[in-house]
Design a protein around this motif. Structure first.
Motif, mmCIF file in Angstrom:
data_model
loop_
_atom_site.group_PDB
_atom_site.id
_atom_site.type_symbol
_atom_site.label_atom_id
_atom_site.label_comp_id
_atom_site.label_asym_id
_atom_site.label_seq_id
_atom_site.Cartn_x
_atom_site.Cartn_y
_atom_site.Cartn_z
ATOM 1 N N ARG A 117 -20.452 18.478 49.026
ATOM 2 C CA ARG A 117 -20.634 19.638 49.905
ATOM 3 C C ARG A 117 -22.094 20.071 49.862
ATOM 4 N NH1 ARG A 117 -15.376 23.376 48.104
ATOM 5 N NH2 ARG A 117 -13.912 21.631 48.233
ATOM 6 N N GLU A 119 -23.811 22.683 49.595
ATOM 7 C CA GLU A 119 -23.867 24.092 49.215
ATOM 8 C C GLU A 119 -25.230 24.364 48.596
ATOM 9 O OE1 GLU A 119 -20.182 26.089 48.063
ATOM 10 O OE2 GLU A 119 -19.701 24.206 47.072
ATOM 11 N N GLY A 124 -22.958 25.228 37.934
ATOM 12 C CA GLY A 124 -21.541 25.178 38.281
ATOM 13 C C GLY A 124 -21.277 24.903 39.751
ATOM 14 N N ARG A 125 -22.363 24.741 40.522
ATOM 15 C CA ARG A 125 -22.165 24.408 41.941
ATOM 16 C C ARG A 125 -23.152 23.313 42.326
ATOM 17 N NH1 ARG A 125 -23.726 28.488 46.361
ATOM 18 N NH2 ARG A 125 -21.844 29.736 46.104
ATOM 19 N N TYR A 126 -22.601 22.175 42.689
ATOM 20 C CA TYR A 126 -23.421 21.001 42.962
ATOM 21 C C TYR A 126 -23.072 20.429 44.325
ATOM 22 C CZ TYR A 126 -23.500 21.797 38.004
ATOM 23 O OH TYR A 126 -23.601 22.411 36.794
ATOM 24 N N PHE A 129 -19.963 16.828 43.238
ATOM 25 C CA PHE A 129 -19.236 17.354 42.089
ATOM 26 C C PHE A 129 -17.931 16.582 41.981
ATOM 27 C CE2 PHE A 129 -16.121 19.844 44.525
ATOM 28 C CZ PHE A 129 -16.749 19.880 45.762
ATOM 29 N N GLN A 131 -13.767 16.369 41.299
ATOM 30 C CA GLN A 131 -12.497 17.087 41.270
ATOM 31 C C GLN A 131 -11.397 16.214 40.680
ATOM 32 O OE1 GLN A 131 -11.744 18.548 45.286
ATOM 33 N NE2 GLN A 131 -12.638 20.533 44.767
ATOM 34 N N ARG A 267 -8.358 31.975 49.403
ATOM 35 C CA ARG A 267 -8.887 30.614 49.299
ATOM 36 C C ARG A 267 -9.641 30.193 50.555
ATOM 37 N NH1 ARG A 267 -9.661 28.264 45.841
ATOM 38 N NH2 ARG A 267 -8.800 26.248 46.300
ATOM 39 N N LEU A 269 -9.840 27.403 52.332
ATOM 40 C CA LEU A 269 -9.424 26.322 53.225
ATOM 41 C C LEU A 269 -8.280 26.825 54.106
ATOM 42 C CD1 LEU A 269 -10.117 25.115 50.154
ATOM 43 C CD2 LEU A 269 -9.915 22.982 51.406
ATOM 44 N N ALA A 289 -14.421 30.085 39.195
ATOM 45 C CA ALA A 289 -13.164 29.384 39.499
ATOM 46 C C ALA A 289 -13.185 27.972 38.912
ATOM 47 C CB ALA A 289 -12.939 29.319 41.000
ATOM 48 N N VAL A 290 -12.298 27.735 37.961
ATOM 49 C CA VAL A 290 -12.195 26.395 37.373
ATOM 50 C C VAL A 290 -11.377 25.495 38.282
ATOM 51 C CG1 VAL A 290 -11.423 25.047 35.384
ATOM 52 C CG2 VAL A 290 -12.247 27.363 35.062
ATOM 53 N N LEU A 291 -10.398 26.087 38.935
ATOM 54 C CA LEU A 291 -9.560 25.276 39.807
ATOM 55 C C LEU A 291 -8.872 26.172 40.823
ATOM 56 C CD1 LEU A 291 -6.135 25.275 39.302
ATOM 57 C CD2 LEU A 291 -6.976 24.681 37.050
ATOM 58 N N ALA A 314 -7.015 21.466 43.073
ATOM 59 C CA ALA A 314 -8.173 20.678 42.655
ATOM 60 C C ALA A 314 -8.885 21.431 41.543
ATOM 61 C CB ALA A 314 -9.121 20.449 43.823
ATOM 62 N N GLY A 316 -12.216 21.795 39.351
ATOM 63 C CA GLY A 316 -13.630 21.439 39.345
ATOM 64 C C GLY A 316 -13.946 20.882 37.965
ATOM 65 N N ARG A 319 -16.997 22.193 36.186
ATOM 66 C CA ARG A 319 -16.828 23.547 35.623
ATOM 67 C C ARG A 319 -15.920 23.535 34.411
ATOM 68 N NH1 ARG A 319 -16.349 27.235 41.064
ATOM 69 N NH2 ARG A 319 -18.177 26.328 42.088
HETATM 70 P P1 AMP Z 1 -11.795 24.019 46.607
HETATM 71 O O1 AMP Z 1 -11.644 22.559 46.980
HETATM 72 O O2 AMP Z 1 -12.875 24.707 47.362
HETATM 73 O O3 AMP Z 1 -10.486 24.726 46.570
HETATM 74 O O4 AMP Z 1 -12.328 24.025 45.102
HETATM 75 C C1 AMP Z 1 -11.535 23.671 44.001
HETATM 76 C C2 AMP Z 1 -12.395 23.722 42.766
HETATM 77 O O5 AMP Z 1 -13.428 22.749 42.872
HETATM 78 C C3 AMP Z 1 -13.124 25.023 42.561
HETATM 79 O O6 AMP Z 1 -12.315 25.944 41.887
HETATM 80 C C4 AMP Z 1 -14.308 24.604 41.731
HETATM 81 O O7 AMP Z 1 -13.943 24.531 40.362
HETATM 82 C C5 AMP Z 1 -14.595 23.204 42.225
HETATM 83 N N1 AMP Z 1 -15.726 23.193 43.170
HETATM 84 C C6 AMP Z 1 -15.717 23.482 44.486
HETATM 85 N N2 AMP Z 1 -16.954 23.344 45.012
HETATM 86 C C7 AMP Z 1 -17.767 22.963 44.007
HETATM 87 C C8 AMP Z 1 -19.166 22.643 43.897
HETATM 88 N N3 AMP Z 1 -19.982 22.670 44.959
HETATM 89 N N4 AMP Z 1 -19.653 22.292 42.678
HETATM 90 C C9 AMP Z 1 -18.832 22.251 41.595
HETATM 91 N N5 AMP Z 1 -17.533 22.521 41.644
HETATM 92 C C10 AMP Z 1 -16.988 22.878 42.824
#
Ligand code: AMP
Length: 425
Positions: A117, A119, A124-126, A129, A131, A267, A269, A289-291, A314, A316, A319
């Motif tokens: 992504r 972002e 913690g945000r890459y 990353f 899943q 959420r 999505l 958010a860990v997951l 999912a 992360g 994280r």
């Molecule tokens: P999501 O798919 O957006 O529901 O995200 C599920 C989990 O994936 C989140 O709770 C994070 O732990 C992890 N996650 C989402 N985006 C990122 C990101 N850019 N970098 C690291 N972990 C992420």
């Protein structure tokens, strides 16, 4: 110097040991819940995510790595492709494509892999990353829509977090309703936002029109007082959704899975229906958010497939690993012994001893005969070995080795045939 691209990173030892430990536990725990692994491609047609994840989400509207893939032959068409930003859409596509519902059984599938992504990178945000996720999906006749599935998924997640030793997590739970009751909630939100949206952030002003539910997960501090006063989704759930949610909660209570209901958690999505959840951890700061996960009863049909309700999540992995590191877990799979050949001609004896120990499942490393003893001991300590084993001419002849415990400093002589047992103790 060429560096890794911003938002991507190298995972290096010793950190990779923790990643492998987590993945090992995932495979163990998920197998006990009868999940099997699925691996889908890292890129898919852009349309899958546009339709699956939703055009209005941040992911699809601004975070995807998308490119035009030019035709290379007359038989090919130019197509628009995207690096997967998440894996649920891919799994559901595979479910439809391979008609996995035909068995009439629930499909319990898990995956581990990179997602992408665009972002803004931070701790913690890459942009790449990892899943770890799972999906339970199947025809309605297999019970895929029932609350027991939701409770079992959440029970498995707590089992996993316990197995990896994560402490201090919180499970937030909500129901976001279904296509039958959500429109009336969206309408109520729109009306409530009508008078106040001009005082809110630009994103919220846009979302108030396009996707009012998204306003609820706005993080702008100035918007929070407005959001607090918005209508609550619980008051708009229809009877079946209300009952479903109550049953999920009752089962979690019976399983002694602790949770907090958070009515603002919708959420990011669009495919979610009914149960949504998130596990957070205090050590992670703003990216707590860990997951996350939830139910997606209409996703298969949205992608042109049969009715196939499902629920998934999912984790992360980046994280989860960060949270475990913050806890200072014990060193993982440490080196048991460092075998030290003493003097000329001892290399092969040391290597042979190491080979026997390794075959017996003991992790050992070997010095070489050019090292002085002092340097070998220092190296053994740097490597984190528990024992140093000396292999000199006398030891080889007597088949008994000097074994030094590097943590306590004690040294004893151990007969060759007892060495494995001694090290494994
Ligand atoms: P999501 O798919 O957006 O529901 O995200 C599920 C989990 O994936 C989140 O709770 C994070 O732990 C992890 N996650 C989402 N985006 C990122 C990101 N850019 N970098 C690291 N972990 C992420």
């Amino acid at each position: 110097m060429i560096k890794a691209v911003r938002g991507t990173r190298d995972l290096l030892p010793p950190d990779t040991a923790l990643w492998n430990f987590v993945e090992r536990k995932v495979r163990e725990v998920f197998a006990r819940y009868n999940y099997q692994e699925i691996r889908t491609p890292v890129f898919e047609s852009t349309e899958l995510f546009a339709r699956g994840v939703g055009e209005e989400t941040d992911i699809v509207s601004k975070e995807m790595f998308t490119w035009e893939d030019k035709a290379r032959a007359a038989s090919e068409k130019t197509q628009t492709l995207t690096l997967r930003p998440e894996n649920t859409a891919g799994v559901v596509r595979a479910y439809i494509e391979h008609e996995l519902g035909r068995s009439g059984l629930l499909q319990k599938l898990y995956y581990i892999g990179p997602q992408f992504r665009r972002e803004r990178p931070q701790k913690g945000r890459y942009r790449q990353f990892y899943q770890i996720g799972a999906e339970v999906i199947g025809p309605q006749s297999a019970g895929s829509e029932l609350p027991i599935r939701d409770a079992e998924v959440l029970d498995m997640l707590t089992a996993l977090l316990n197995a990896v030793g994560l402490k201090g997590w919180t499970l937030f739970l909500n129901s976001v309703g279904c296509p039958n009751c959500r429109p009336s909630y969206n309408q109520a939100l729109r009306e409530a936002l009508e008078g106040i949206k001009d005082q809110m952030c630009g994103d919220c002003q846009r979302r108030a029109e396009t996707n009012p539910l998204r306003v609820l997960d706005c993080k702008a501090p100035a918007d929070q007082p407005f959001i607090e006063k918005l209508p609550k989704i619980a008051d708009y759930l229809d009877e079946p959704c209300r009952k479903h949610f109550a049953e999920v909660r009752a089962m979690l209570d019976a399983l002694e899975v602790p949770y907090e209901v958070n009515e603002r958690m919708v959420r990011g999505l669009d495919y979610y229906t009914r149960t949504t959840f998130e596990f957070t951890h205090g050590e992670l700061g703003s990216q707590s958010a860990v997951l996350g996960g939830g139910r997606y009863d209409g996703l298969s049909e949205q992608l042109g497939g049969p009715k196939a309700p499902g629920i998934g999540f999912a984790i992360g992995e980046d994280r989860l690993v960060l949270a475990l590191q913050a806890q200072q877990t014990e060193a993982l799979a440490p080196l048991k012994a460092f075998v030290i050949p003493l003097g000329a001609g001892m290399n092969r004896h040391a290597l042979k001893l190491a080979k026997e120990l390794r075959a017996a499942g003991v992790a050992v490393d070997v010095s070489d005969e050019s090292f002085r003893l002092k340097k070998s001991f220092e190296t053994a300590e740097k490597l984190g070995a528990t024992y140093a084993i000396l292999v000199g001419e006398n030891e080889v002849q007597a088949s008994a080795f000097a074994v030094k415990n590097l943590k306590s400093g004690e040294q004893t002589t151990v007969a060759g045939e007892e060495l494995q047992e001694y090290l494994k103790r």
